[in-house]
Design a protein around this motif. Structure first.
Motif: not given
Lengths: 562, 76
Positions: A137, A140, A478-482, A489-490, B69-72, B74-76
């Motif tokens: 991680r 990258r 536990k999360s990722t915020n866009l 990346r997407k 909000m997405r999963d932890e 998300h980018y992996d």
């Protein structure tokens, strides 16, 4: 020749590279201390010029603006090196001198070409702090970080060349956006200063760095950019609005972000917003405010980053959802974190108060009332997420059950040094403020202003209490915020994948049609005279092969390039 | 008391002191002479602005979780 500050740090980096591990950290600490002594002894009007290919390069020139940044970067290097006393891997240790050395190189560069060289060194020298984390991680993230940093460098070089072509000069000095070269240069600075939509490299890479690496990273790159903006684009109106957006939008992300070092990353953009805004106003008071705030931010943001680094170092965890209650076993770190929190929130007698007030006063003096209101919103917001959220979710809140040991002694020493500076500059501002670029008579502690600021902060805290009691405060999840990174990346990989897939399908259809046609033609061609066909045949084949190879190269480049 | 439950029982006392301080701070507006003639120089402006700013900030940020909000991983 002058002992330019970067020379001492670069020589020190070389020495550190060759020193055995047992001695290396002592060398590391001695070098910036010697560098600081050297800086203080350099005559203010000293200049170092080199003629190269008909160009006048200026590797060293100093004025009041660059002097204060030079002092700051030495102090930041000293504190960072003490904090990372436990680090023994050579790349990070060498970077601990190369990176600040490159920052000093930029600050004292008198021409754009020299600046560009150090600008790129700054990018390269900072990467070990991220890659040393060792996770895929992190690696990258480091590559994405490097792409942005190098892009910034390329833009700077392009701008310098265009400017040279247009004006014949490459001095680092006030610029006008009427020159296309200056536009490139502003974009280069904008990437490093984390302008909106160009900001994501920061919140992407810094949280992936090692516990001590993030402390270094937070001190130099963005502040070098602030320095560069103050040097070249002071008074550019656009920057007032860019700064206001930078101060406002990241605080929303900071509220819902779970990774506490990423919260600090967003908070850093918010603070740079105040500096960029000050540069944009361009008055003497505003520039002083921006510079003083950059100075203070390096110290208090460094302090907060160190406390979170200590938490990560001791627990291996930095997500707010997994932390809490650490004050029981890390009281020293918790207390020092509160000092950093009070400083970034601009409590009177802590360092952020005076510098932020200068920018705010300068906004009112120039009648930017709407921007002032936005910045006031951002001031309340920064207290909310950096002043309350960071210490609250790490050290208090619900008990995570974790009972880590107190931070190691060297970390406590580094954090105490930073905390001491926060309180000293906050309660005795005159020493720092006497060295700002302009001599401005500013009364930092007048009663109405102190009362207003304390009201603002106490009622921000009241809002936090009320939201908690009402159960409206969003829990840490536990999360990722866009964020902007979603685009590269997407969205882009998905779009490129679609394009590539379509090309492959289309290609196989074309191929089947062509081979079918050729198969049909072979009996017909056999009947023709070979004499007529031969010369065409060879030339045609070479041409077709060349076209094919060039096409293949282009496709491979486009494909592998991303 | 939804989220503060896990803290020490003495918290209630501290909160009362804090509320009292907030009250005193607003009342200070009655005695402090403000600079200049600005429309915002009315009673308790900075207090309500700070409070409203933070409530709006948190409510908007909470709402932002829905689209962002997405999963932890998300980018992996």
């Amino acid at each position: 020749m002058i002992n330019a500050p970067f020379l001492i740090l670069y020589a020190g980096a070389l020495a550190a590279l060759l020193t055995p591990a047992s001695l290396r950290r002592h060398v590391l600490l001695a070098v910036p201390v010697a560098g600081l002594v050297n800086l203080l002894s350099i005559s203010p009007d000293a200049v170092w010029q080199i003629g190269l290919f008909g160009l006048d390069l200026v590797p060293f020139t100093m004025d009041r603006l660059s002097f204060i940044f030079g002092v700051l970067f030495h102090v930041a290097a000293i504190i960072g090196i003490i904090f990372s006393w436990h680090v023994t891997d050579r790349p990070q240790q060498v970077a601990a001198l190369l990176y600040p050395g490159s920052a000093l190189g930029v600050v004292y560069a008198g021409d754009l070409l020299t600046m560009f060289v150090f600008w790129e060194c700054l990018a390269l020298a900072s990467v070990p702090f991220i890659t040393a984390r060792g996770t895929s991680r992190a690696v990258r993230a480091a590559i994405r970080y490097l792409v942005f940093q190098v892009l910034s460098g390329v833009l700077l070089l392009t701008g310098a060349l265009v400017l040279f072509y247009e004006t014949g000069g490459i001095d680092v000095g006030p610029m006008d956006l009427d020159h296309p070269g200056a536009v490139f240069i502003l974009a280069a600075f904008g990437i490093k200063a984390a302008f909106p939509m160009l900001h994501n490299w920061l919140t992407d890479a810094y949280p992936e760095a090692t516990p001590s690496g993030a402390v270094f990273l937070s001190a130099f790159t963005t502040k070098v950019a602030v320095y560069a903006l103050a040097r070249t684009f002071a008074g550019l109106d656009l920057l007032i609005y860019v700064g206001a957006i930078m101060a406002c939008f990241p605080i929303f992300y900071a509220v819902i972000e779970n990774d506490l070092r990423r919260v600090l990353g967003y908070s850093m953009i918010n603070q740079i917003g105040f500096m960029v805004c000050g540069v944009g106003i361009g008055t003497e008071l505003a520039i002083n405010g921006a510079v003083a705030h950059a100075f203070n931010d390096v110290i208090f943001k460094g302090l907060l980053m160190m406390t979170m680094g200590a938490v990560l170092f001791r627990t291996g965890e930095i997500r707010g959802s997994e932390l809490g209650g650490l004050f029981r076993t890390m009281p020293g770190t918790a207390g020092l974190c509160l000092v950093g929190a009070a400083s970034i929130s601009a409590f009177p007698l802590f360092s952020g108060f005076v510098s932020k007030s200068m920018v705010m006063s300068a906004l009112l003096a120039e009648h930017h009332e709407l921007v002032w209101l936005a910045m006031l919103f951002a001031s309340a917001g920064v207290f909310h997420h950096a002043g309350i959220k960071i210490p609250y979710f790490a050290f208090f809140a619900h008990d995570s059950g974790k009972r880590p040991a107190e931070a190691p002694r060297h970390m406590l020493v580094a954090m105490s040094l930073a905390a001491g500076l926060c309180v000293f500059i906050g309660s005795y501002p005159w020493l720092l403020y006497g060295h700002l670029p302009f001599a401005v008579d500013y009364m930092p502690f007048d009663v109405p202003h102190v009362v207003e600021q304390v009201q603002l902060l106490f009622f921000s805290a009241l809002a936090f209490v009320w939201l908690q009691l009402a159960g409206l405060y969003p829990p840490e999840l536990k999360s990722t915020n866009l964020d902007a990174e979603w685009f590269y990346r997407k969205a882009w990989p998905a779009f490129y994948g679609l394009l590539y897939g379509t090309a492959v399908t289309l290609g196989s259809r074309v191929r089947s049609v062509v081979t079918g046609t050729v198969a049909l033609m072979i009996p017909f061609l056999r009947r023709q005279s070979y004499d007529l066909l031969m010369p065409w045949h060879v030339r045609g084949m070479v041409l077709i092969t060349m076209v094919f190879l060039a096409g293949l190269l282009a496709v491979l480049y486009l494909h592998r390039g991303f | 008391m939804k989220r503060f439950d896990n803290l020490s029982p003495g918290l209630g006392k501290w909160l009362k002191v804090f509320f009292l301080l907030c009250g005193v701070l607003v009342l200070l507006d009655l005695v402090v002479n403000k600079h200049g003639e600005h429309w915002w120089n009315f009673f308790g402006f900075f207090a309500w602005y700070g409070f409203a700013a933070c409530v709006i900030l948190v409510l908007v940020a909470t709402w932002m979780r829905k689209p962002l909000m997405r999963d932890e991983d998300h980018y992996d």
